[in-house]
Write a protein that holds these residues in place. Structure first.
Motif, PDB file in Angstrom:
ATOM      1  N   ALA A  63       0.874  -1.171   0.000  1.00 19.57           N
ATOM      2  CA  ALA A  63       0.000   0.000   0.000  1.00 19.57           C
ATOM      3  C   ALA A  63       0.913   1.224   0.000  1.00 19.57           C
ATOM      4  O   ALA A  63       2.110   1.080  -0.308  1.00 19.57           O
ATOM      5  CB  ALA A  63      -0.899  -0.029   1.232  1.00 19.57           C
ATOM      6  N   ASN A  64       0.370   2.393   0.315  1.00 17.33           N
ATOM      7  CA  ASN A  64       1.202   3.601   0.222  1.00 17.33           C
ATOM      8  C   ASN A  64       1.550   4.243   1.560  1.00 17.33           C
ATOM      9  O   ASN A  64       2.640   4.771   1.722  1.00 17.33           O
ATOM     10  CB  ASN A  64       0.511   4.643  -0.658  1.00 17.33           C
ATOM     11  CG  ASN A  64       0.277   4.102  -2.054  1.00 17.33           C
ATOM     12  OD1 ASN A  64       1.211   4.016  -2.838  1.00 17.33           O
ATOM     13  ND2 ASN A  64      -0.943   3.711  -2.343  1.00 17.33           N
ATOM     14  N   THR A  65       0.605   4.235   2.489  1.00 12.16           N
ATOM     15  CA  THR A  65       0.858   4.884   3.778  1.00 12.16           C
ATOM     16  C   THR A  65       0.484   3.925   4.902  1.00 12.16           C
ATOM     17  O   THR A  65      -0.253   2.952   4.695  1.00 12.16           O
ATOM     18  CB  THR A  65       0.006   6.153   3.952  1.00 12.16           C
ATOM     19  OG1 THR A  65      -1.377   5.762   4.002  1.00 12.16           O
ATOM     20  CG2 THR A  65       0.219   7.142   2.835  1.00 12.16           C
ATOM     21  N   GLY A  66       0.974   4.257   6.096  1.00 18.36           N
ATOM     22  CA  GLY A  66       0.632   3.457   7.262  1.00 18.36           C
ATOM     23  C   GLY A  66      -0.871   3.415   7.489  1.00 18.36           C
ATOM     24  O   GLY A  66      -1.435   2.377   7.847  1.00 18.36           O
ATOM     25  N   THR A  67      -1.519   4.545   7.282  1.00 20.36           N
ATOM     26  CA  THR A  67      -2.973   4.615   7.459  1.00 20.36           C
ATOM     27  C   THR A  67      -3.670   3.631   6.533  1.00 20.36           C
ATOM     28  O   THR A  67      -4.511   2.829   6.954  1.00 20.36           O
ATOM     29  CB  THR A  67      -3.475   6.048   7.146  1.00 20.36           C
ATOM     30  OG1 THR A  67      -2.854   6.953   8.054  1.00 20.36           O
ATOM     31  CG2 THR A  67      -4.986   6.155   7.254  1.00 20.36           C
ATOM     32  N   GLU A  68      -3.316   3.707   5.268  1.00 19.45           N
ATOM     33  CA  GLU A  68      -3.959   2.860   4.264  1.00 19.45           C
ATOM     34  C   GLU A  68      -3.740   1.371   4.544  1.00 19.45           C
ATOM     35  O   GLU A  68      -4.654   0.555   4.402  1.00 19.45           O
ATOM     36  CB  GLU A  68      -3.268   3.164   2.937  1.00 19.45           C
ATOM     37  CG  GLU A  68      -4.133   3.515   1.818  1.00 19.45           C
ATOM     38  CD  GLU A  68      -3.250   3.678   0.608  1.00 19.45           C
ATOM     39  OE1 GLU A  68      -2.877   2.664   0.004  1.00 19.45           O
ATOM     40  OE2 GLU A  68      -2.915   4.827   0.291  1.00 19.45           O
ATOM     41  N   SER A  69      -2.520   1.069   4.937  1.00 19.90           N
ATOM     42  CA  SER A  69      -2.198  -0.327   5.190  1.00 19.90           C
ATOM     43  C   SER A  69      -3.027  -0.841   6.368  1.00 19.90           C
ATOM     44  O   SER A  69      -3.590  -1.942   6.324  1.00 19.90           O
ATOM     45  CB  SER A  69      -0.692  -0.423   5.484  1.00 19.90           C
ATOM     46  OG  SER A  69      -0.326  -1.737   5.741  1.00 19.90           O
ATOM     47  N   MET A  70      -3.141  -0.035   7.428  1.00 21.47           N
ATOM     48  CA  MET A  70      -3.931  -0.461   8.584  1.00 21.47           C
ATOM     49  C   MET A  70      -5.417  -0.533   8.245  1.00 21.47           C
ATOM     50  O   MET A  70      -6.137  -1.382   8.777  1.00 21.47           O
ATOM     51  CB  MET A  70      -3.691   0.480   9.765  1.00 21.47           C
ATOM     52  CG  MET A  70      -2.361   0.258  10.469  1.00 21.47           C
ATOM     53  SD  MET A  70      -2.141  -1.438  11.085  1.00 21.47           S
ATOM     54  CE  MET A  70      -3.408  -1.531  12.332  1.00 21.47           C
ATOM     55  N   MET A  71      -5.893   0.337   7.366  1.00 24.31           N
ATOM     56  CA  MET A  71      -7.300   0.243   6.941  1.00 24.31           C
ATOM     57  C   MET A  71      -7.562  -1.116   6.302  1.00 24.31           C
ATOM     58  O   MET A  71      -8.564  -1.782   6.574  1.00 24.31           O
ATOM     59  CB  MET A  71      -7.629   1.336   5.907  1.00 24.31           C
ATOM     60  CG  MET A  71      -7.803   2.702   6.491  1.00 24.31           C
ATOM     61  SD  MET A  71      -7.909   3.961   5.199  1.00 24.31           S
ATOM     62  CE  MET A  71      -9.565   3.696   4.611  1.00 24.31           C
ATOM     63  N   ALA A  72      -6.633  -1.509   5.443  1.00 23.59           N
ATOM     64  CA  ALA A  72      -6.790  -2.796   4.758  1.00 23.59           C
ATOM     65  C   ALA A  72      -6.715  -3.949   5.757  1.00 23.59           C
ATOM     66  O   ALA A  72      -7.487  -4.915   5.670  1.00 23.59           O
ATOM     67  CB  ALA A  72      -5.722  -2.946   3.676  1.00 23.59           C
ATOM     68  N   VAL A  73      -5.800  -3.836   6.715  1.00 21.26           N
ATOM     69  CA  VAL A  73      -5.640  -4.909   7.705  1.00 21.26           C
ATOM     70  C   VAL A  73      -6.931  -5.068   8.514  1.00 21.26           C
ATOM     71  O   VAL A  73      -7.384  -6.192   8.777  1.00 21.26           O
ATOM     72  CB  VAL A  73      -4.438  -4.613   8.633  1.00 21.26           C
ATOM     73  CG1 VAL A  73      -4.466  -5.501   9.862  1.00 21.26           C
ATOM     74  CG2 VAL A  73      -3.129  -4.798   7.885  1.00 21.26           C
ATOM     75  N   LEU A  74      -7.524  -3.958   8.912  1.00 22.40           N
ATOM     76  CA  LEU A  74      -8.742  -4.060   9.735  1.00 22.40           C
ATOM     77  C   LEU A  74      -9.898  -4.670   8.940  1.00 22.40           C
ATOM     78  O   LEU A  74     -10.676  -5.466   9.450  1.00 22.40           O
ATOM     79  CB  LEU A  74      -9.117  -2.686  10.303  1.00 22.40           C
ATOM     80  CG  LEU A  74      -8.094  -2.133  11.302  1.00 22.40           C
ATOM     81  CD1 LEU A  74      -8.555  -0.806  11.878  1.00 22.40           C
ATOM     82  CD2 LEU A  74      -7.813  -3.109  12.434  1.00 22.40           C
ATOM     83  N   ARG A  75     -10.001  -4.306   7.681  1.00 19.36           N
ATOM     84  CA  ARG A  75     -11.035  -4.944   6.850  1.00 19.36           C
ATOM     85  C   ARG A  75     -10.747  -6.439   6.728  1.00 19.36           C
ATOM     86  O   ARG A  75     -11.640  -7.277   6.783  1.00 19.36           O
ATOM     87  CB  ARG A  75     -11.087  -4.294   5.479  1.00 19.36           C
ATOM     88  CG  ARG A  75     -12.157  -4.917   4.611  1.00 19.36           C
ATOM     89  CD  ARG A  75     -12.258  -4.275   3.262  1.00 19.36           C
ATOM     90  NE  ARG A  75     -12.809  -2.936   3.338  1.00 19.36           N
ATOM     91  CZ  ARG A  75     -12.862  -2.082   2.319  1.00 19.36           C
ATOM     92  NH1 ARG A  75     -12.391  -2.440   1.134  1.00 19.36           N
ATOM     93  NH2 ARG A  75     -13.371  -0.892   2.451  1.00 19.36           N
TER      94      ARG A  75
END
Ligand code: PMP
Length: 443
Positions: free
Chosen positions: A115-127
């Motif tokens: 992914a591109n940012t820490g935020t985005e990566s964690m969003m994907a992980v939570l989903r």
């Protein structure tokens, strides 16, 4: 005399067109007072402002630069990639190579997604954890930050202790207006470094919790290390309750060691998320973990898209970065550890000699100066109740005038890189002594 007239002028111009004069509140007046310094460039451990002042930089782009600024190996990789196609958004070999490196460096990672940012990566992980388990809830810790998306945007900034509620049932405090209604309904907030708290939360929500999400070292409330044995015990507890464990290594990944906190503390998380230090200054993030869980992302399962995912230029930077960090028995990482530890010891001595109450807390290259009369700070509530953030900010801003640049936020931290030399430590400790021993600071 430390003149910063050009930064002041530029900030006037910036305020006309940029909200708060920049692109993130943490870079603006809330932290920097009248105006932030406008920087023109950097190399190694040094950063330069628009007025030609040079600073020893301990901020390192919020931790994006474990090798320091403009590392020649990374710079060459970026230049080569830029001149042959910055982003192709196709399959590329470099994507495979970086994923293989991550898999080889980080215990427990079998499959990777970029992914591109820490935020985005964690969003994907939570989903992903919700999609994989079919359960709605996540457990998140007080004082941990996992990005600015809705479902974890609670209890991540310092607050007056009276606002936090009882330790056994903390009040969930949103950090922003405009969150989706109900976004935090499935977020259970508990204190960190407290196994009983997690146990209670899991017992009260049987079969409803998809994952417990944690930072490996608390890095958004100064620096608060895990109690000895806490992370492996958290792993055992989550396993007993049949709940996934997610480790957010946005800050610690590839910095605290090539294998991050997974390696250092023997966590054994199911999923782990990386950002910051992975791309050496380019926006590259990744998450990974057990293949059986990661495969839920396969087409038709849990959706994760992104035009910019796996940018070629970013991955070439990441590859050069990971090589440099892990080569030669990870000498670069060990160098940053030594520097961080020497700096922490020097700053603690400076506090003690000046008779200013405070502690320097750190783990290797990450450290923070906490102005407090309470001794060690071991959790969010301690931090909220006992750390004088305003005094810290005055301290940091006074260092700027003495050629040292660092975060002015008490809740963030200093970062040693492989590019810092012993002379940087000496000069910084000297500057800190001057500030701490100045009557105006003590007042
Ligand atoms: N997780 C942690 C632990 C972080 O510290 C941060 C950023 N400070 C994030 C996630 C979000 O990363 P980014 O700013 O790249 O979105």
């Amino acid at each position: 005399m430390h003149a910063t007239d050009r930064s002041r002028e530029l900030f006037g111009r910036a305020l006309d067109v940029l909200v708060e004069g920049g692109s993130s509140p943490s870079r603006g007046p809330a932290n920097y007072g009248d105006y932030p310094l406008f920087m023109t460039g950097a190399s190694g451990s040094r950063i330069r402002d628009e007025d030609g002042n040079e600073y020893i930089d301990w901020m390192m782009a919020y931790g994006c630069l474990p090798l320091g600024h403009a590392d020649p190996r990374v710079a060459e990789a970026v230049a080569n990639a830029a001149s042959s196609g910055a982003h192709l958004a196709t399959a590329t070999e470099v994507e495979v190579e970086v994923a293989e490196r991550i898999r080889d460096l980080v215990p427990g990672v079998e499959k990777v997604r970029f992914a591109n940012t820490g935020t985005e990566s964690m969003m994907a992980v939570l989903r992903l954890v919700r999609g994989y388990t079919g359960r709605p809830k996540i457990v998140k810790f007080e004082g941990h930050y996992h990005g600015w998306h809705d479902e974890v945007l609670a209890n991540c900034h310092p607050k007056p202790p009276g606002a936090l509620g009882h330790r056994r049932s903390p009040i969930t405090i949103p950090e922003s207006s405009g969150l989706v209604r109900g976004a935090l309904d499935d977020t259970i907030v508990v204190p960190w470094n407290d196994l009983d708290a997690v146990d209670r939360a899991l017992r009260s929500n049987p079969g409803r919790v998809a994952a417990v999400v944690t930072e490996g070292i608390m890095a958004n409330m100064g620096v608060i290390p895990p109690e000895s044995g806490y992370l492996p015990a958290l792993r055992r507890l989550t396993r007993e309750h049949d709940v996934l464990l997610v480790l957010d290594e946005t800050v610690t990944g590839f910095r605290i060691g090539p294998g991050g906190c997974q390696e250092r503390y023997g966590v054994g998380a199911d999923l782990v998320s990386f950002g910051k230090g992975l791309g050496a200054g380019l926006p590259v993030a990744a998450f990974g973990g057990r293949a059986g869980i990661m495969e839920a992302l396969a087409w038709g399962g849990v959706l994760h898209y992104g035009t910019q995912n796996g940018s070629r230029i970013g991955l070439h930077a990441a590859l050069a970065n990971l090589r440099a960090l892990s080569d030669d028995g990870s000498a670069a990482v060990r160098g940053a550890w030594d520097t961080g530890e020497a700096l922490a010891a020097g700053l603690q001595e400076a506090l003690d000699d000046a008779g200013v109450p405070g502690v320097v807390q750190g783990v290797g290259p990450m450290l923070q100066v906490m102005f407090t009369e309470a001794g060690r700070i071991s959790d969010y509530r301690d931090f909220c109740g006992h750390v004088d953030g305003e005094r810290y900010r005055r301290f940091a801003l006074a260092l700027f005038g003495r050629g040292v640049y660092t975060t002015p936020s008490a809740a963030l931290h200093w970062m040693a890189s492989a590019a810092h030399a012993p002379e940087d430590v000496e000069r910084t400790v000297e500057a800190a002594r001057e500030v701490l021993e100045d009557g105006a600071f003590a007042a």
